[in-house]
Design an enzyme around this catalytic site. Structure first.
Site: not given
Ligand code: ADE
Length: 232
Positions: A83, A110, A148, A162
């Site tokens: 994230p 984590e 793709r 797309d």
């Molecule tokens: N791992 C956990 N959440 C994630 C996300 N939003 N994007 C990429 N990897 C992740």
């Protein structure tokens, strides 16, 4: 193209690799998806892939040794799903689809030991501002999006129309029957008049983008035809 995915949960990828468009592309050897089990590179008796975080706190961290060893077996750019990464989008997918080989490390718990990120990872990528239990779904999502775009996997016209390919959202789609319980397909699509159909689709794309994702239009030069359609 070859996409390596390093994961602690290889089973999660079996359906992804066998079904639909990706399954067919793999069968036709247009693409290779190599699932690497990080645990295979744990050389201790218990094959322990994760450990407690230094400094304390909740959750586990994937150990550096198996990751460094697994990365020795692959080539090309290394991407880590987290994230904390840059937001994945179509532009990045198009760039990555030009590569001969890429590797995606699917984080879990984590995350992975930061020393691996510092010395081996080229790009940290997030699929959005939310937190999942692991990077397996993000890895699958990215691999699907990139796959793709590999020549031959789908028709070129399919991805050229797309959402996002031309910076606009996609237009609405209809199939048979032409009328269902009084709900009709727009007349122009039944006309066989290609130019009019093209114009209608572009107009719908512009309308949708303007109403739903005005942010996509900021900084995007409108063509003459697009300007004319928006003014109508
Ligand atoms: N791992 C956990 N959440 C994630 C996300 N939003 N994007 C990429 N990897 C992740």
């Amino acid at each position: 193209m070859k996409i390596n995915i390093l994961t602690l949960f290889p089973e999660m990828f079996s359906g992804f690799k066998s079904e639909s468009i990706i399954g067919k592309a793999l069968e036709k050897n247009l693409l290779e998806i190599n699932i690497v089990n990080i645990r295979d590179f744990c050389y201790d008796k218990h094959k322990q892939a994760d450990d407690m975080p230094f400094g304390g706190g909740a959750g586990m961290v994937i150990k550096p040794e198996p990751l460094f060893r697994a990365l020795e077996t692959v080539k090309g750019k290394v991407i880590y799903t987290t994230p904390q990464g840059v937001k994945f989008n179509q532009k990045l997918a198009i760039e990555l689809a030009q590569e001969e080989e890429i590797t995606i490390i699917a984080g879990h718990y984590e995350g992975i030991d930061e020393r691996v990120v510092e010395s081996k990872v080229d790009l940290e990528v997030s699929i959005g501002d939310f937190v999942l239990t692991g990077g397996e779904l993000p890895a699958m999502m990215m691999a699907d999006c990139i796959a793709r775009l590999v020549p031959g996997v789908i028709k070129k016209e399919s991805y050229e129309n797309d959402s996002f390919f031309n910076g606009l959202l996609d237009y609405p789609h209809y199939t048979r029957p032409a009328e269902y319980e009084g709900m009709k397909v727009p007349e122009v699509l039944l006309s066989g008049h290609h130019k009019n159909i093209e114009t209608w689709r572009l107009k719908e794309s512009l309308k949708r983008t303007y109403l739903r994702r005005r942010d996509l239009l900021v900084g995007r030069e409108l063509s003459k035809e697009e300007k004319k359609l928006l003014a109508e």
